[in-house]
Design a protein around this motif. Structure first.
Motif, PDB file in Angstrom:
ATOM      1  N   ALA A   1       0.834  -1.205   0.000  1.00 37.94           N
ATOM      2  CA  ALA A   1       0.000   0.000   0.000  1.00 37.94           C
ATOM      3  C   ALA A   1       0.861   1.245   0.000  1.00 37.94           C
ATOM      4  N   GLU A   2       0.257   2.310  -0.478  1.00 33.09           N
ATOM      5  CA  GLU A   2       0.906   3.607  -0.386  1.00 33.09           C
ATOM      6  C   GLU A   2      -0.058   4.505   0.374  1.00 33.09           C
ATOM      7  N   ASP A   3       0.385   5.051   1.474  1.00 39.13           N
ATOM      8  CA  ASP A   3      -0.483   5.813   2.372  1.00 39.13           C
ATOM      9  C   ASP A   3      -1.787   5.062   2.663  1.00 39.13           C
ATOM     10  N   THR A   4      -2.936   5.598   2.205  1.00 40.40           N
ATOM     11  CA  THR A   4      -4.192   4.926   2.543  1.00 40.40           C
ATOM     12  C   THR A   4      -4.747   4.099   1.396  1.00 40.40           C
ATOM     13  N   CYS A   5      -3.884   3.835   0.405  1.00 34.92           N
ATOM     14  CA  CYS A   5      -4.381   3.173  -0.800  1.00 34.92           C
ATOM     15  C   CYS A   5      -3.635   1.864  -1.062  1.00 34.92           C
ATOM     16  N   VAL A   6      -4.367   0.768  -1.239  1.00 34.17           N
ATOM     17  CA  VAL A   6      -3.722  -0.513  -1.549  1.00 34.17           C
ATOM     18  C   VAL A   6      -3.330  -0.508  -3.035  1.00 34.17           C
ATOM     19  N   LEU A   7      -2.021  -0.668  -3.302  1.00 34.25           N
ATOM     20  CA  LEU A   7      -1.535  -0.636  -4.686  1.00 34.25           C
ATOM     21  C   LEU A   7      -1.727  -1.973  -5.380  1.00 34.25           C
ATOM     22  N   ALA A   8      -1.397  -3.035  -4.657  1.00 32.60           N
ATOM     23  CA  ALA A   8      -1.483  -4.373  -5.239  1.00 32.60           C
ATOM     24  C   ALA A   8      -1.659  -5.356  -4.103  1.00 32.60           C
ATOM     25  N   LYS A   9      -2.339  -6.469  -4.368  1.00 30.91           N
ATOM     26  CA  LYS A   9      -2.500  -7.455  -3.291  1.00 30.91           C
ATOM     27  C   LYS A   9      -2.650  -8.852  -3.849  1.00 30.91           C
ATOM     28  N   LYS A  10      -2.345  -9.800  -2.979  1.00 31.70           N
ATOM     29  CA  LYS A  10      -2.475 -11.208  -3.352  1.00 31.70           C
ATOM     30  C   LYS A  10      -3.291 -11.942  -2.304  1.00 31.70           C
ATOM     31  N   ASP A  11      -4.325 -11.316  -1.782  1.00 38.05           N
ATOM     32  CA  ASP A  11      -5.175 -11.973  -0.783  1.00 38.05           C
ATOM     33  C   ASP A  11      -5.817 -13.210  -1.422  1.00 38.05           C
ATOM     34  N   HIS A  12      -5.737 -14.324  -0.734  1.00 37.48           N
ATOM     35  CA  HIS A  12      -6.409 -15.523  -1.253  1.00 37.48           C
ATOM     36  C   HIS A  12      -6.615 -16.548  -0.147  1.00 37.48           C
ATOM     37  N   ALA A  13      -7.561 -17.442  -0.369  1.00 42.90           N
ATOM     38  CA  ALA A  13      -7.811 -18.499   0.615  1.00 42.90           C
ATOM     39  C   ALA A  13      -6.631 -19.454   0.584  1.00 42.90           C
ATOM     40  N   CYS A  14      -6.142 -19.814   1.747  1.00 47.24           N
ATOM     41  CA  CYS A  14      -4.924 -20.616   1.804  1.00 47.24           C
ATOM     42  C   CYS A  14      -4.944 -21.398   3.089  1.00 47.24           C
ATOM     43  N   ARG A  15      -5.271 -22.667   2.976  1.00 45.67           N
ATOM     44  CA  ARG A  15      -5.409 -23.453   4.193  1.00 45.67           C
ATOM     45  C   ARG A  15      -4.091 -24.103   4.573  1.00 45.67           C
ATOM     46  N   ARG A  16      -3.565 -23.731   5.734  1.00 43.55           N
ATOM     47  CA  ARG A  16      -2.354 -24.347   6.300  1.00 43.55           C
ATOM     48  C   ARG A  16      -1.132 -24.283   5.393  1.00 43.55           C
ATOM     49  N   LYS A  17      -1.121 -23.384   4.449  1.00 42.93           N
ATOM     50  CA  LYS A  17       0.027 -23.308   3.550  1.00 42.93           C
ATOM     51  C   LYS A  17       0.663 -21.918   3.587  1.00 42.93           C
ATOM     52  N   SER A  18       0.295 -21.105   4.581  1.00 47.13           N
ATOM     53  CA  SER A  18       0.784 -19.726   4.536  1.00 47.13           C
ATOM     54  C   SER A  18       2.308 -19.655   4.621  1.00 47.13           C
ATOM     55  N   ASN A  19       2.930 -20.611   5.317  1.00 50.20           N
ATOM     56  CA  ASN A  19       4.397 -20.547   5.384  1.00 50.20           C
ATOM     57  C   ASN A  19       5.027 -20.780   4.016  1.00 50.20           C
ATOM     58  N   VAL A  20       4.333 -21.484   3.159  1.00 52.08           N
ATOM     59  CA  VAL A  20       4.865 -21.753   1.819  1.00 52.08           C
ATOM     60  C   VAL A  20       4.573 -20.578   0.881  1.00 52.08           C
ATOM     61  N   GLU A  21       3.367 -20.004   1.016  1.00 48.73           N
ATOM     62  CA  GLU A  21       2.928 -19.039   0.008  1.00 48.73           C
ATOM     63  C   GLU A  21       3.160 -17.570   0.354  1.00 48.73           C
TER      64      GLU A  21
END
Ligand code: KG4
Ligand code: ZN
Length: 766
Positions: free
Chosen positions: A19-39
């Protein structure tokens, strides 16, 4: 303009954004079950590649949520922040969800309901009056059972709209509430936008110090929760670190005596005063005292065993200390002083201004303790005791001047590991500045070290958590993970300070990938990955067992394969043929308990502390190794397998038999005989392995390698056969990061790097 990295891994929705200040520039939000350490980190690296430029701060969700999940996000954030030397801010994941709902245009009263597992939920209530206007209503941050929550909310259900991941399980329940509504599932989770808005609108700005950033825990580890119930401690608030700090470092616990202790108290009193003093109180007398409020009676216990007690009462002159005693095996650990503190406190509460007692002239240790606390002599009773000694009457003001206290221990050491000149030349230029930071968090030590291209160890820091596990008689995995998360940044800063370098000087980050406790490993790995991205350093995964073998290089830089190595620790009993530096053949291992584990269990059976290895080996020095014939399991099995659980059982059976026969057990003899049985089998199999493989070198590793008798036996027997024995220095036997750094250096020279998707391998073998 400020650029923020956004992370939240508390729920099954992996949030990562830029994000830049109050604006999200880019994101990769996604459902991820028990794999967050990998992804997680690989996603962040992509975000930074696609949007070139650095970042000025990291914003992370602190949960509540899955404990391991939250720790992955937090440890990664800490690594990113430390690597770039920027602040790191924590935000409640529940707030992030509420702000995300507000952004969707929702207005009104919102209840965010997080699943806290085990039929419990974590509710938070908000009033939303605009896209950025979110007010917390009841924000107690505590868990409750789903049943109690839904019955509590029943009457006012129609005033709330529900969201949050508890709806996955409890949608039916929420639906059954009359008039209640809930939001669509796309609004149940945190998002990059929600996290950013929660940060910007927070009433209190969190500190940006990455060391202080910790998950929001909703309960203690199971071990501590059970202990709390057993001790009748009531419900305690989970403090920031998520670990019961005040009980750390204390092997034995204190609690007020109960009626059910009467028999044991009477036996203990008789034992403590067997040489005279007073006539021991009977169980009935103890029960009688417990019924009166002017008595104070405290006991010390190690699990189920009473190890000490202190008894006092209010009388006309003040508070009288009547009796205090500690089992012989538990003396010299400050137990008496701690029991005394409790009595004195009770005395004060009961209104006494002074405390007095009688002590035998001949009892120097007790007199010393009393003097230290502030007692002074006010009288003398000639020939007062049964043995004819005089009694001193001592008195002290309440409250006492001094109290007993405990602290966490921290060891660190520094040393140089010279490498062969030829090898050094071959390496020159192969690796830029060649600084590797190594991280070890596989068990209960948070350790980091820095090694340079020439194999010089520039820093070596170990922070041990043993004090927080000792009273449970072994390592509690959840406590280990929490303590690692807490210690990471402090150990990192200390390591850099010792080496005199900055994060940007690091060329590679190495980390133990396994074997070990999975929850503990992922904390170190997530931190390493964060650092790797922030410093632009390569990532190296290291096998912990290889580390234990290579620790011998500090003693013997000339050590070269082929050789035979044995790893003996709390988790492993291995016999390995090292054919080349990357060609290991495991000749054999234990089929049940590890050697260190056997030491720990026998120590426990003898009523001694944890870890058992050092205690048993010290006692064994005074005992006769031939006193008791314990079995040498699998000595003649003609293979390299070990079995230790039978030996432990034999010790326990022996102790039970002696007790039934009412014979006093000679503890040093038991320790020495047990140790001899272990060593006989180990040495015999090691000799066979050396002979059969034809090697002329042998080395040892792991916590049990610190055992003096084992070291002596191996040196003596193998030297006779013309085999060179290398033993790691004592500080290199237990877990440390210097040994991880040595393995990492070899891997760096071969260009053997890991990628950011690297995960923990708790079962990794050689
Ligand atoms: O290698 P380590 O620190 O941790 C693991 O990876 O397990 O080993 C710890 C184990 C404990 O079981 C401890 O009782 C044992 O090493 N140990 C010893 C001695 N010092 C530590 N065992 C026997 N004799 C010792 N002097
Ligand atoms: Zn180890």
């Amino acid at each position: 303009m400020a650029r923020y990295l956004l992370i939240d891994t508390a729920t099954d929705e992996l949030v990562s954004g830029l994000a830049e200040d109050t604006c999200v520039l880019a994101k990769k939000d996604h459902a991820c079950r028990r794999k967050s350490n990998v992804e997680l980190t690989s996603g962040i690296q992509e975000l930074l590649r696609e949007n070139p430029g650095s970042f000025d701060a990291v914003i992370t969700g602190r949960g509540p949520g899955s404990f391991t999940g939250v720790r992955i996000g937090i440890a990664t954030a800490k690594g990113l922040a430390c690597g770039k030397d920027v602040p790191c801010y924590g935000v409640s994941t529940l707030d992030a969800i509420a702000y995300n709902v507000a952004r969707s245009g929702f207005l009104g009263r919102l209840c965010v309901l997080e699943d806290a597992m085990r039929c419990e939920v974590y509710p938070a209530f908000y009033e939303i009056s605009g896209k950025e206007a979110v007010e917390r209503l009841d924000f107690q941050q505590r868990v409750e059972t789903a049943d109690s929550f839904f019955s509590r909310i029943e009457k006012e259900a129609d005033t709330w709209t529900f969201t949050g991941n508890a709806l996955v399980k409890y949608r039916e329940e929420a639906h059954a509430l009359s008039g209640a509504t809930y939001l669509p599932s796309s609004l149940w989770v945190p998002t990059s936008e929600g996290l950013l808005a929660a940060y910007h609108n927070a009433a209190e700005k969190p500190t940006g110090d990455p060391a202080l950033l910790l998950p929001i825990y909703t309960r203690f580890s199971d071990a501590e929760e059970h202990e709390r119930t057993r001790l009748g401690l009531g419900s305690l608030r989970v403090e920031a670190s998520g670990v019961l700090e005040e009980l750390g470092g204390i092997h034995e616990q204190l609690r007020p005596a109960l009626l059910s202790d009467a028999e044991a108290l009477s036996a203990l009193d008789a034992l403590v005063y067997e040489k005279g003093g007073h006539r021991p109180y009977t169980a009935e007398e103890f029960s009688e005292m417990l019924a009166h409020t002017y008595y104070s009676l405290w006991v010390a216990h190690d699990q189920e065993t009473l190890t000490g007690y202190a008894l006092g009462r209010i009388c006309k002159d003040g508070f009288e200390l009547m009796s205090i005693g500690v089992l012989p095996a538990y003396r010299r650990r400050g137990l008496a002083g701690r029991l005394l503190d409790r009595l004195a406190y009770d005395g004060g509460v009961l209104g006494a201004k002074r405390c007095f007692l009688e002590v035998s002239c001949a009892n120097a240790p007790a007199r010393h303790l009393y003097e230290k606390i502030g007692f002074s002599q006010v009288g003398l009773r000639k020939k007062y005791y049964l043995d004819g000694s005089d009694a001193l009457v001592l008195e002290a003001k309440l409250p006492f001047l001094e109290q007993s206290c405990t602290t966490q221990t921290e060891k660190d050491s520094r040393e140089k590991a010279p490498v062969l000149e030829a090898e050094q030349k071959a390496r020159a230029g192969s690796f830029p500045k060649g600084l590797i930071l190594a991280i070890e968090t596989s068990c209960d030590e948070t350790a980091m070290s820095i090694i340079d291209n020439d194999g010089n160890l520039l820093a070596n820091v170990v922070s041990t958590q043993i004090d927080f596990h000792a009273r449970f008689g072994g390592v509690v995995p959840e406590i280990a993970s929490r303590k690692h998360t807490e210690a990471l940044v402090g150990v990192f800063e200390q390591t850099l300070l010792e080496a005199g370098c900055r994060p940007s000087d690091l060329d590679a980050i190495a980390v133990t990938q396994g074997p070990g406790l999975v929850g503990a490993l992922v904390v170190g790995i997530a931190f390493a990955k964060g650092l790797s991205v922030a410093c632009g350093a390569k990532l190296i995964g290291v096998n912990h067992l290889e580390g234990h073998i290579l620790a011998n290089m500090f003693e013997n830089p000339e050590l070269k394969p082929p050789f035979v190595a044995s790893i003996v620790s709390g988790g492993h009993t291995l016999l390995v043929h090292v054919k080349a530096w990357d060609a290991f053949e495991v000749l054999g291992s234990t089929i049940d308990d590890a050697v260190g584990e056997a030491f720990d269990k026998v120590s426990k059976a003898l009523g001694l502390g944890y870890p058992g290895g050092p205690i048993i080996s010290r006692l064994a020095e005074k005992g006769n190794p031939d006193a008791i014939a314990f079995p040498r399991a699998m000595l003649h099995s003609h293979d390299y397998r070990f079995s230790l659980s039978g030996l432990k059982t034999a010790v326990v059976t022996y102790l039970a038999k002696e007790e039934r026969a009412k014979r006093a057990v000679n503890v040093p003899d038991v320790a020495a005989s047990f140790q001899a049985a272990v060593i006989d089998v180990l040495v015999s199999k090691i000799i066979t392995a050396c002979k059969e493989t034809g090697v002329s070198d042998f080395c040892l590793g792991g916590g049990v390698a610190a055992n003096p008798a084992l070291r002596n036996a191996l040196t003596e027997k193998l030297t006779q056969l013309g085999i060179t024995v290398t033993l790691p220095a004592l500080q290199n036997c237990t877990d440390n990061a210097a040994m991880i750094a040595l393995v990492a250096l070899r891997k760096a020279h071969k260009g053997d790097y890991a990628d950011l998707r690297m995960d923990a391998k708790p079962q990794l073998s050689l």
